[in-house]
Each structure stands twice: as structure tokens, then as C-alpha cells.
Design an enzyme around this catalytic site. Structure first.
Site, short mmCIF file in Angstrom:
data_model
loop_
_atom_site.label_atom_id
_atom_site.label_comp_id
_atom_site.label_asym_id
_atom_site.label_seq_id
_atom_site.Cartn_x
_atom_site.Cartn_y
_atom_site.Cartn_z
N ARG A 1 0.82 -1.20 0.00
CA ARG A 1 0.00 0.00 0.00
C ARG A 1 0.87 1.27 0.00
NH1 ARG A 1 -2.02 3.96 0.23
NH2 ARG A 1 -3.90 4.78 1.23
N TYR B 1 -23.70 6.42 0.38
CA TYR B 1 -22.43 7.18 0.37
C TYR B 1 -22.54 8.41 -0.53
CZ TYR B 1 -20.23 3.55 3.12
OH TYR B 1 -19.91 2.70 4.13
O1 CP3 Z 1 -10.52 -8.13 0.45
C1 CP3 Z 1 -11.60 -7.66 0.03
O2 CP3 Z 1 -12.68 -7.89 0.59
C2 CP3 Z 1 -11.60 -6.84 -1.24
C3 CP3 Z 1 -11.50 -5.43 -1.09
C4 CP3 Z 1 -12.63 -4.54 -0.60
C5 CP3 Z 1 -12.38 -3.27 -0.03
N1 CP3 Z 1 -13.58 -2.66 0.19
C6 CP3 Z 1 -11.04 -2.73 0.24
C7 CP3 Z 1 -10.86 -1.56 1.13
C8 CP3 Z 1 -14.03 -4.70 -0.67
C9 CP3 Z 1 -14.86 -5.89 -1.15
C10 CP3 Z 1 -14.61 -3.49 -0.16
C11 CP3 Z 1 -16.07 -3.25 -0.10
C12 CP3 Z 1 -16.58 -2.05 0.58
N2 CP3 Z 1 -16.03 -0.80 0.59
C13 CP3 Z 1 -17.82 -1.99 1.26
C14 CP3 Z 1 -18.80 -3.13 1.41
C15 CP3 Z 1 -18.42 -4.09 2.48
C16 CP3 Z 1 -18.43 -3.50 3.86
O3 CP3 Z 1 -17.31 -3.41 4.45
O4 CP3 Z 1 -19.50 -3.15 4.37
C17 CP3 Z 1 -17.96 -0.67 1.74
C18 CP3 Z 1 -19.14 -0.14 2.55
C19 CP3 Z 1 -16.84 0.09 1.31
C20 CP3 Z 1 -16.58 1.53 1.52
C21 CP3 Z 1 -15.30 1.78 2.25
N3 CP3 Z 1 -14.04 1.63 1.71
C22 CP3 Z 1 -15.15 2.22 3.59
C23 CP3 Z 1 -16.30 2.52 4.53
C24 CP3 Z 1 -13.77 2.34 3.83
C25 CP3 Z 1 -13.13 2.88 5.08
C26 CP3 Z 1 -13.14 1.91 6.18
C27 CP3 Z 1 -11.82 1.21 6.23
O5 CP3 Z 1 -11.83 -0.02 6.47
O6 CP3 Z 1 -10.80 1.89 6.08
C28 CP3 Z 1 -13.09 1.91 2.65
C29 CP3 Z 1 -11.62 1.82 2.45
C30 CP3 Z 1 -11.08 0.46 2.10
N4 CP3 Z 1 -11.63 -0.42 1.21
C31 CP3 Z 1 -9.89 -0.12 2.63
C32 CP3 Z 1 -9.76 -1.39 2.03
C33 CP3 Z 1 -8.64 -2.38 2.22
C34 CP3 Z 1 -8.95 0.54 3.62
C35 CP3 Z 1 -8.12 1.62 2.96
C36 CP3 Z 1 -6.61 1.41 3.00
O7 CP3 Z 1 -6.10 0.28 3.02
O8 CP3 Z 1 -5.92 2.44 2.97
#
Ligand code: CP3
Length: 343
Positions: A38, A151
Site C-alpha cells: 500500500r 455514500y
Molecule cells: O478483500 C476484500 O474484501 C476486497 C477489497 C474490498 C475493499 N472494500 C477494500 C478496502 C471490498 C470488497 C470493499 C467493499 C466495501 N467498501 C464496502 C462493502 C463491504 C463492507 O465493508 O461493508 C464498503 C461499505 C466500502 C466503503 C469503504 N471503503 C469504507 C467505509 C472504507 C473505510 C473503512 C476502512 O476499512 O478503512 C473503505 C476503504 C477500504 N476499502 C480499505 C480497504 C482495504 C482501507 C483503505 C486502506 O487500506 O488504505
């Protein structure tokens, strides 16, 4: 000849034991190799849009744990971004978007931009598919229209008060937004299936915010339209739906949304869900991510309880929501060993 893929067998209706296993958010910050990778990108959006980095992030958890599925490394909010809506991910907040509050902003969502904008995602799918270990299936995904609308309308995560007001106070505008997102999700998932995704999953993380009447209109209706379009083009590609927090509404969802598998959240009692969602519907779930975080005796007891509830029916082991960032990777290894060791 390609070796058998347990995930696809189960989604075809055949119960295998122990069930295939993968975890929502199996790639991500709890893995040190993910954190290192990352750091190679300036921000999370450019990480997701770099096919090489997205391919590597998708493959990392498979090397460590030998899951039965890879899920494309991406994010549900790339879809509104691909329609031209600005998006950023901010440290400590998560996704941030300009709130979509009126028709002018809705009119700017441009379905014609979708195909060129998602090209890096499709390249990542082709790359992961080509690099999959034998027996592992590739899952593509999208956010479901209602959760994407949450969102877009509120502009960030939280209580989604602006969305919940728009649903009631401007139902016409909200319906138009859902219709636009439904068409976009269909285009996005068809392109993913064409590029090599073998299973498609719809994340409706906030589906449970709606009352039953509104759930039928804004969750089940759009999901049924999406599954109908996907099945018309790719009848053999199974669809998993995740109507998180839907409670007893999973019953209607399972009967009417056209999905092959319902992914259950942590609060769903599997032995009750077993009766509400009879085979051929496949159940996925539903270990609490905090049981995995804590490990130990509680983890073992919860896992054995899940095994008892689903033995003998088509099931995919998963969490009830994504892996929490503080989870020790050793607990994930322990979980996979425990599940695969079930007699
Ligand atoms: O491994 C997997 O599952 C594939 C990757 C994946 C991510 N997001 C990576 C991610 C998937 C399938 C998602 C889906 C997602 N994203 C959802 C639906 C599932 C759920 O969790 O309810 C939602 C609501 C999102 C929106 C989202 N993206 C949020 C709310 C956040 C912030 C919260 C957090 O965990 O940081 C993200 C960022 C995000 N998406 C990260 C990852 C690995 C973290 C960012 C980082 O690594 O810098």
C-alpha cells in the site's frame, strides 16, 4: 482440464464438507505485506487503479492462508467515481464524496464514462484470473444501488441521515438515483464477468436501514433487476447478495432478489436462517469479525456452532462483515486450520 473449484460446486447446489472458506476483506491492513504494498501508491484510489498493485493485493491472502476464493481487490466506491463523481479516501474517516443533494448533481452521473474508467479494474481481473492457484475461484463485486446511494447522498459513512430523509421526502429523486445506479451496476458486473470473474457479489452493507416496505422498493427491486440482467447474459455465473442488517427481511430477499447465495451478517441465527432460506439458496457466513480478532476459546466455540448449524447444506464459510484491521494474521491461520480440520 481445470481442477474442481469447491466454491463453484457449492454455488451449483452441491453441499461439500467442510464448506469452502474465504473472508470478506481477506486482503487489507491486517496483513503486513499489504501495508508494505500500500505504501507504494500515493493514495488508496490510485492503489485500486493500479492493476499490478490490485493483482498482488488480491493474491496475498491466498498465499498465506490457501482460501477457496480470491476477491478482486478494489472498492465499491470506484463505481460512482467511474461515473464522474469525485472520490477521495481520508485517513481516519474513510471515503469522502461531495453529497449528491439535487437533480443537477444526479444529472452529472454519466453512464458513458463507465467503460473506459473501469479498464484498470478489468485488467486486474484478467491478471488475477491468470495467476489463480488451482481450485480457487475469482469473485468480482459491486456495491448494491442502495448502499452506493447512501455514500453518494450523505457523502461519507455515518448514520446516513440525509439518505434516509431523501428516501422519504424526495422519493422521485431517490428512485431516479437508484435507477441510474442499477444500470451502472449491471454494466460494471457484466464487464467483470466478461473479464473473467467467476462469481459476482453485491455488497448492500446498509440495506438494513430501511423498513420492510422501503426495503422491497430500494433493495429487493433493484437487486432483482440486476440479477435478471446478469442471468440473461451469464446464466452460469452465480450471484451472492449481502443485505447486511436486514434481519427477518432476508426471507423476502432470498425469495425475490434472484441471488444464488445470501451472505448473512453476524446477528443472523444460522439455524433459523437455515429454515428461512431453504436450499437451493446457499448460505454464506457468518462468524463475528471480533471473534476472529480475539481468537482463543470464543473463536473455537463460535466456529463449532456454525458448523453444527450448516452441516449437510450448501454453505460457504465467511465472516458476518469484513476482517477488522487489528486482527492478528495468526488467528486467521488458526481459523482456516480449524475449519478445514472439521470431520
Ligand atoms: O478483500 C476484500 O474484501 C476486497 C477489497 C474490498 C475493499 N472494500 C477494500 C478496502 C471490498 C470488497 C470493499 C467493499 C466495501 N467498501 C464496502 C462493502 C463491504 C463492507 O465493508 O461493508 C464498503 C461499505 C466500502 C466503503 C469503504 N471503503 C469504507 C467505509 C472504507 C473505510 C473503512 C476502512 O476499512 O478503512 C473503505 C476503504 C477500504 N476499502 C480499505 C480497504 C482495504 C482501507 C483503505 C486502506 O487500506 O488504505
Amino acid at each position: 482440464m481445470e481442477s474442481r473449484k469447491p466454491l463453484l460446486e457449492v454455488l451449483g447446489g452441491k453441499a461439500t464438507w467442510p464448506s469452502p472458506i474465504w473472508l470478506m476483506r481477506q486482503a487489507g491492513r491486517y496483513l503486513p505485506e499489504y501495508r508494505a504494498l500500500r505504501a507504494e501508491a500515493a493514495d488508496f484510489l490510485s492503489f485500486c487503479l493500479s492493476p499490478e498493485l490490485a493483482i498482488e493485493a488480491s493474491l496475498q491472502p491466498l498465499r498465506r492462508f490457501g482460501f477457496d476464493a480470491a476477491i478482486l481487490f478494489s472498492d465499491i466506491l470506484l463505481l460512482p467515481w467511474a461515473l464522474g463523481h469525485p472520490l477521495s479516501f481520508e485517513e481516519g474517516i474513510g471515503p469522502v464524496l461531495p453529497p449528491l443533494s439535487d437533480r443537477t448533481l444526479l444529472a452529472r452521473l454519466d453512464l458513458d464514462r463507465l467503460r473506459p474508467a473501469i479498464e484498470p479494474v478489468l485488467r486486474a481481473i484478467r491478471g488475477v484470473r491468470a495467476a489463480l492457484p488451482s481450485g480457487v475461484a475469482l469473485i468480482g463485486f459491486a456495491g448494491a444501488p442502495f448502499t452506493l446511494a447512501c455514500y453518494l447522498v450523505d457523502g461519507r459513512g455515518g448514520e446516513f441521515a440525509a439518505t434516509r430523509r431523501m428516501v422519504r421526502e424526495e422519493p422521485g429523486l431517490f428512485a431516479e438515483l437508484i435507477e441510474c445506479l442499477t444500470q451502472a451496476v449491471i454494466g460494471y458486473l457484466l464487464a467483470q464477468a466478461e473479464a473473467g470473474a467467476e462469481v459476482l457479489m453485491l455488497f448492500d452493507s446498509w440495506a438494513g436501514l430501511l423498513s420492510p416496505r422501503l426495503f422491497h422498493r430500494f433493495v429487493i427491486g433493484p437487486t432483482a433487476a440486476i440479477t435478471a440482467s446478469l442471468k440473461a447474459r451469464f446464466p452460469a455465473v452465480p450471484v451472492i447478495g449481502f443485505p447486511r442488517l436486514a434481519g427477518l427481511m432476508v426471507d423476502a430477499y432470498g425469495r425475490l432478489a434472484g441471488v444464488d447465495c445470501v451472505s448473512l451478517d453476524t446477528a443472523a441465527d444460522l439455524s433459523l436462517a437455515e429454515r428461512l432460506l431453504p436450499a437451493p439458496i446457499v448460505l454464506q457466513g457468518n462468524l463475528d469479525p471480533f471473534s476472529l480478532l480475539s481468537g482463543g476459546a470464543c473463536l473455537r466455540e463460535e466456529v463449532l456452532g456454525i458448523a453444527e448449524a450448516v452441516r449437510g447444506r450448501p454453505h460457504i464459510f465467511n465472516l458476518g462483515h469484513g476482517v477488522v484491521a487489528a486482527t492478528p494474521p495468526e488467528h486467521v491461520a488458526e481459523l482456516v486450520g480449524l475449519w478445514r480440520g472439521l470431520a
